[in-house]
Design an enzyme around this catalytic site. Structure first.
Site, short mmCIF file in Angstrom:
data_model
loop_
_atom_site.label_atom_id
_atom_site.label_comp_id
_atom_site.label_asym_id
_atom_site.label_seq_id
_atom_site.Cartn_x
_atom_site.Cartn_y
_atom_site.Cartn_z
N TYR A 166 0.82 -1.22 0.00
CA TYR A 166 0.00 0.00 0.00
C TYR A 166 0.86 1.27 0.00
CZ TYR A 166 -4.37 -2.49 0.91
OH TYR A 166 -5.47 -3.28 0.82
N LYS A 233 3.48 -14.07 5.95
CA LYS A 233 3.77 -15.03 4.88
C LYS A 233 5.30 -15.12 4.76
CE LYS A 233 2.27 -17.64 1.51
NZ LYS A 233 1.87 -19.02 1.83
N ASP A 290 -1.95 -17.85 4.73
CA ASP A 290 -2.88 -18.75 4.04
C ASP A 290 -3.56 -19.69 5.04
OD1 ASP A 290 -0.29 -19.65 4.33
OD2 ASP A 290 -0.30 -20.90 2.54
N ASP A 314 -6.19 -6.50 5.28
CA ASP A 314 -7.36 -6.10 4.51
C ASP A 314 -8.18 -7.34 4.13
OD1 ASP A 314 -9.06 -4.39 3.22
OD2 ASP A 314 -7.87 -4.27 1.39
#
Ligand code: NAP
Length: 428
Positions: A166, A233, A290, A314
């Site tokens: 972002y 991640k 995930d 988000d």
């Protein structure tokens, strides 16, 4: 639920006729009994939900404090309304007014896809350094949902708000900038990127990670929460998302040593804990992003406070909102915990197909207002509004998004839902 780690004091200055300014000094929010609070209506369904929310908040404040307390709302422009009036969708005046008044309420703002101007929502958060996006998601009893045990859902998402992909460092394919960056990567860093690529940069810093994790653990401590889960991640993005995990544990172990226990320590076969979190301690664990999505669905009650980088925060917010019954229900706050500055806004977007139809669910905006009231220290008014919303939902007086999941229920419109919430305050 307390959002701030700052104290709240009552303002000494005499209130002005049309309200006083909230100020902040060294992390202490100086509250006024009659504060001026700027609001942005927003685009699309924004005006519908924000006007309903303001009405409900005002009624809750009146019910709790009579004429002793009152919010004076101050409209500031952003998005389409600002573009039409000032040919600028985020005027400096808007930023200045929000800065001066410390807290604000905001409707959703539209962002064009695959081109056009950058997100105004992101710009507001970055320009005002509202680094923590805090999204509590708790199931409201009687809300129709796809879950078998929705009552297990009671989480608070802390999403980093200022960096990650972002940050806005992104170049279109075929541009001079993209070509130069690709050439630089090849010549200097032995990294091959296809010539026809668009390229973006994902910065994740130690500074920004540590402050969001600090805010999340502080929140967990102050609100007697059970655990904080670091979501990342880091198996694939070893230095950005992996760094997020590493710095998060550093904060937990160094700054909250006496208050937390890590899952690794808890599970040591020869360790002192034997798999049981000691009373009063907060369990700090981490999960791959995930895996976190399936964990939240399948083992809902094992999760409490979650702290994530911007993008995954988000994504997970929308899943959590859907689990609670839909996007129309999920409130949010963008906060700087050091200054007390905050903008409260629903998690959902502008839903343009429903604009100006008095149709959508204003609960997300109303509950964002509840977070605002708690931020001001107006607990009684916040409780009144929250209970009235729950009572209204339990009476099945709901908007289309919930009515379509219930048999034989005719939906009410946005403003009728707000009326019902206000009516229900009388009987609490
Ligand atoms: P969206 O506006 O959140 O709408 C997606 C769907 O969610 C709607 O079609 C509707 O589903 C449901 N929904 C959203 N708000 C609802 C409400 N109050 N009551 C009932 N249902 C609600 O997402 P989007 O269509 O992906 O995004 C539209 C625009 O909003 C984009 O420009 C995006 O950038 C912007 N956006 C802004 C913000 C922000 O200002 N913070 C946040 C997210 C998105 P059904 O049609 O199935 O009923």
């Amino acid at each position: 639920m307390t959002l701030m780690n700052t104290q709240v004091k009552t303002q000494k200055e005499a209130p002005r006729e049309n309200g006083s300014r909230i100020t902040s000094s060294n992390g202490t929010l100086i509250r006024a009994d009659k504060p001026m609070v700027p609001y942005i209506e927003g685009d699309g369904i924004g005006p519908d939900v924000i006007s309903a929310a303001r009405r409900v908040i005002d009624a809750g404040v009146e019910r709790a404090y009579g004429s002793r307390r009152k919010i004076t709302w101050l409209e500031v422009l952003a998005g389409e309304k600002a573009r039409q009036k000032h040919r600028d969708s985020l005027p400096e005046e808007t930023l200045k007014t929000i800065k001066e008044h410390i807290v604000a309420l905001k409707g959703p703002l539209e962002t064009p896809i695959a081109g056009g101007q950058r997100s105004l929502n992101v710009a507001l958060r970055q320009r005002l350094d509202l680094y923590a996006c805090v999204r509590p998601v708790k199931y409201i009893p009687s809300t129709p949902t796809r879950l078998k045990h929705p009552e297990e859902l009671d989480i608070v998402i802390f999403r980093e708000n200022t960096e990650d992909v972002y940050a806005g460092i992104e170049f279109k394919e075929g541009t001079e900038e993209a070509r130069r960056l690709i050439a630089f990567l090849k010549e200097n860093l032995k990294s091959e990127v296809r010539q026809d690529s668009a390229v973006g940069i994902k910065p994740i810093s130690e500074y920004a990670t540590k402050r969001i994790v600090r805010a999340a653990i502080n929140y967990a401590v102050r609100n007697n929460r059970k655990s904080v889960t670091i979501v990342h991640k880091g198996n694939i993005m070893k230095y950005t998302e992996g760094g997020f995990m590493r710095w998060a544990y550093e904060v937990a172990n160094r700054e909250f040593k006496d208050k937390i226990v890590t899952e690794a320590d808890l599970m040591k076969p020869d360790g002192q804990y034997k798999g049981v979190t000691p009373p009063g301690k907060i369990l700090v664990k981490d999960r791959l992003a995930d895996s976190m999505f399936q964990q939240l669905l399948l083992r809902t009650n094992e999760y409490d406070v979650l702290v994530l980088p911007n993008l995954n925060g988000d994504y997970l917010s929308d899943l959590a909102a859907a689990m609670a019954g839909g996007l129309g229900l999920a409130p949010g706050a963008n906060i700087n915990f050091e200054t007390g500055a905050a903008i409260f806004e629903p998690t959902h977007g502008t839903a343009p197909a429903y604009a100006n139809q008095d149709k959508v669910n204003p609960t997300s905006a109303i509950l964002s207002g509840v977070l605002l009231l708690r931020h001001l220290g107006w607990k009684e008014a916040a409780d009144i509004v929250e209970k009235a919303v729950a009572r209204t939902v339990s009476q099945r007086r709901v908007t289309y998004d919930l009515a379509r999941q219930l048999e034989g229920v005719q939906p009410v419109g946005t403003s009728k839902f707000a009326d019902a919430v206000i009516e229900n305050m009388q009987v609490i």
